[in-house]
Write an enzyme that holds these catalytic residues in place. Structure first.
Site, PDB file in Angstrom:
ATOM      1  N   GLU A 335       0.810  -1.228   0.000  1.00 38.60           N
ATOM      2  CA  GLU A 335       0.000   0.000   0.000  1.00 38.60           C
ATOM      3  C   GLU A 335       0.843   1.278   0.000  1.00 38.60           C
ATOM      4  O   GLU A 335       0.531   2.216   0.716  1.00 38.60           O
ATOM      5  CB  GLU A 335      -0.932   0.016   1.230  1.00 38.60           C
ATOM      6  CG  GLU A 335      -1.940  -1.102   1.230  1.00 38.60           C
ATOM      7  CD  GLU A 335      -2.794  -1.156   2.497  1.00 38.60           C
ATOM      8  OE1 GLU A 335      -4.007  -1.319   2.354  1.00 38.60           O
ATOM      9  OE2 GLU A 335      -2.246  -1.032   3.610  1.00 38.60           O
TER      10      GLU A 335
HETATM   11  C1  TNX Z   1      -4.404  -4.061   4.832  1.00 38.96           C
HETATM   12  S1  TNX Z   1      -2.686  -6.453   4.537  1.00 38.96           S
HETATM   13  C2  TNX Z   1      -3.133  -3.791   5.279  1.00 38.96           C
HETATM   14  C3  TNX Z   1      -2.928  -3.352   6.663  1.00 38.96           C
HETATM   15  C4  TNX Z   1      -4.223  -3.171   7.379  1.00 38.96           C
HETATM   16  C5  TNX Z   1      -5.155  -4.307   7.042  1.00 38.96           C
HETATM   17  C6  TNX Z   1      -6.439  -4.284   7.807  1.00 38.96           C
HETATM   18  C7  TNX Z   1      -1.687  -5.344   4.264  1.00 38.96           C
HETATM   19  C8  TNX Z   1      -0.445  -5.760   3.660  1.00 38.96           C
HETATM   20  N1  TNX Z   1      -2.002  -4.086   4.555  1.00 38.96           N
HETATM   21  O1  TNX Z   1      -2.170  -2.180   6.695  1.00 38.96           O
HETATM   22  O2  TNX Z   1      -3.977  -3.141   8.750  1.00 38.96           O
HETATM   23  O3  TNX Z   1      -5.427  -4.254   5.679  1.00 38.96           O
HETATM   24  O4  TNX Z   1      -7.168  -5.441   7.591  1.00 38.96           O
END
Ligand code: TNX
Length: 521
Positions: A335
């Site tokens: 992300e």
């Molecule tokens: C996605 S899974 C994210 C996290 C969040 C999560 C909440 C991932 C690699 N990144 O930063 O905490 O969703 O479910």
């Protein structure tokens, strides 16, 4: 006359005893109360039972400190609840009499973590190629005993273990759980209890998400503000916290005693606000960011063209790697919406080199598959199947953490108070009922290192919350990672899981009593 009467009486008495024996139901070996999770590869019950008594000792092959540790681990469980002394005794050769015996063997089929457990009326012999296998076998032995053995004060016997022969080994080498200690911080004690429960179900990796926008949770001696400032809060504005390096080493040690490897994660180049708030110099504009206590994602990024950024990363990776005996360093990489793609790709390539220079292999969330991957890199699938296919084309293996199956922070259903639901509701059946090797077309068992169940902690504030979201779903993940798929099915699993209730209660686990499971307390 008298003699005949006596003989007659003796015969009558003998007949009576024989009749009583015939009428008595088969030895009560408590088999119907037993549930093994993960289901072993092969189990044959032979109808009798071994009884633990005041004089049962645990013998182990002399001169093997690892076996001694595991023997002590077992004795520590047996002693308080049975009240028996359970001595731990080194021996040169197989002892005689009644006992539990832990010994190494050579049996290719068992691999690194497999074991063979033979229980007869007189003795229990647990053998394995490696001490790790002995430790896994001890967990099976625990589950063969009445649940109350888990209690830490005196319980009523008898302490029977059904006679059996079990041969067992895992389907996947990597069987993990992830704990997000960044969004909310959790104490050493809390993490240790999580590891205790992981160990009972034969999980072997604890991935700690040590940094994120809301918090920096591990002491870095060369960058002290990271924890002083970056560790000072958490989601909701609480006081946060961090592990000193000494505490982190304690966790590593605790894990090692349970044959669990800790995978440290420093998430970058995004999810990094806590560091940007700690040091002005890490920001492109040389101004510190404000601490963040919300739950948005994707807004922060390291300044990828500043030289100091790589010095910072090198220091952080170096200090953490020096106290992490495991082979992996997790670099996050997810992300990174605030990092232009043209900067993201060379950044990840550089960070991989830094990790390699500290003799660790890289793990990253699936986004990193877009960059050249070093040999031995693991790509962790959470969202994007295309990234996984790209990764295996580049020769990497993958860890499967599908959001809609393994995310322990997803709500069970619409009534669950804790958790999120961006990947849907994940009830206990949905969490269990999938197969790693058929999840993504084109990704087969040989491409898969294993699976991992992450618990993100935006809404999770303490041990009770952790237990409620992870249990029982994490138990299912443990079975998915261990048991071959032809031996797994939901109907058998739900019954076996139901029988774990008493054990979870006795371990004081605040588990979610899903209506899909016939719980037996
Ligand atoms: C996605 S899974 C994210 C996290 C969040 C999560 C909440 C991932 C690699 N990144 O930063 O905490 O969703 O479910």
């Amino acid at each position: 006359m008298k003699i005949i009467t006596k003989t007659g009486f003796a015969i009558l008495a003998l007949l009576f005893v024989l009749a009583a024996m015939a009428l008595k139901p088969k030895e009560s070996n408590n088999q119907d109360k037993i549930s093994l999770i993960p289901q072993p590869v092969s189990v044959k019950y032979t109808g009798g039972y071994f009884t633990l008594t005041y004089s049962t000792g645990i013998f182990y092959q002399e001169a093997n400190p690892a076996l001694k540790k595991s023997a002590r681990f077992l004795a520590k469980i047996l002693h308080p609840s049975t009240g028996f002394p359970v001595p731990v005794i080194p021996v040169k050769n197989k002892p005689s009499g009644t006992y539990i015996y832990l010994t190494l063997t050579e049996n290719k089929a068992l691999g690194n973590e497999g074991y063979e457990l033979k229980v007869t009326k007189k003795r229990i012999i647990l053998s394995a190629n490696k001490p790790a296998g002995i430790f896994r076998g001890i967990q099976t032995l625990r589950q063969l005993l009445p649940a109350r053995v888990e209690k830490c004060y005196l319980q009523k016997g008898p302490w029977q273990i059904p006679t059996t022969k079990i041969i067992d080994y895992p389907a996947y080498a990597y069987r993990g759980a992830m704990l997000d200690v960044a969004r909310h911080f959790f104490s050493v004690k809390t993490v240790e209890k999580y590891m205790d429960l992981m160990a009972l179900y034969k999980l072997n990796i604890l991935h700690l998400h040590l940094s994120d926008d809301q918090g920096w949770r591990i002491q870095i001696k060369s960058w002290p503000e990271l924890t002083k400032i970056g560790g000072s809060t958490e989601v909701g504005g609480g006081k946060g916290g961090f592990y000193t390096q000494k505490q982190f080493k304690e966790l590593v040690h605790y894990a090692a005693d349970r044959y669990i490897t800790i995978v440290p994660e420093i998430d970058m180049p995004g999810h990094i606000n806590a560091a940007l708030a700690s040091y002005a110099i890490l920001n492109c504009n040389n101004k510190r960011k404000k601490l963040f206590t919300g739950i948005d994602v994707g807004f922060s990024t390291l300044c990828t063209h500043k030289k100091i950024t790589y010095k910072f990363i090198n220091d952080v990776v170096g200090e953490i790697s020096a106290i992490s005996p495991g082979p992996y360093f997790h670099i996050g990489g997810d992300e990174s919406h605030a990092t232009p793609k043209k900067d993201y790709l060379p950044f990840i390539a550089k960070v991989q080199n830094i990790v390699a220079a500290h003799h660790k292999k890289v793990i990253g969330w699936d986004e990193i598959a877009q960059t050249p991957l070093k040999k031995g890199t693991l790509v962790q699938y959470w969202a994007n199947k295309k990234n996984v296919l790209t990764a295996i084309k580049k020769g990497a293996k993958v860890i499967l953490s599908p959001g809609g199956r393994t995310y322990l922070d997803m709500k069970y259903d619409s009534t669950t108070k804790l958790g999120l639901h961006w990947a849907g509701y994940v009830n206990v059946k949905r969490a269990y009922n999938w197969n790693p090797s058929t999840l993504i077309p084109g990704v087969t068992k040989k491409d898969i290192a294993g699976i991992e169940a992450p618990l993100w902690s935006e809404t999770i504030t303490d041990l009770k919350d952790i237990e409620y979201m992870a249990f029982p779903r994490l138990i299912g993940d443990a079975e998915i990672g261990w048991t071959p798929k032809n031996l797994r099915n939901w109907n058998s699993y739900r019954l076996r899981l139901g029988k774990q209730a008493a054990r979870l209660d006795d371990l004081n686990v605040n588990f979610y009593r899903s209506k899909l499971i016939p719980w037996q307390d």
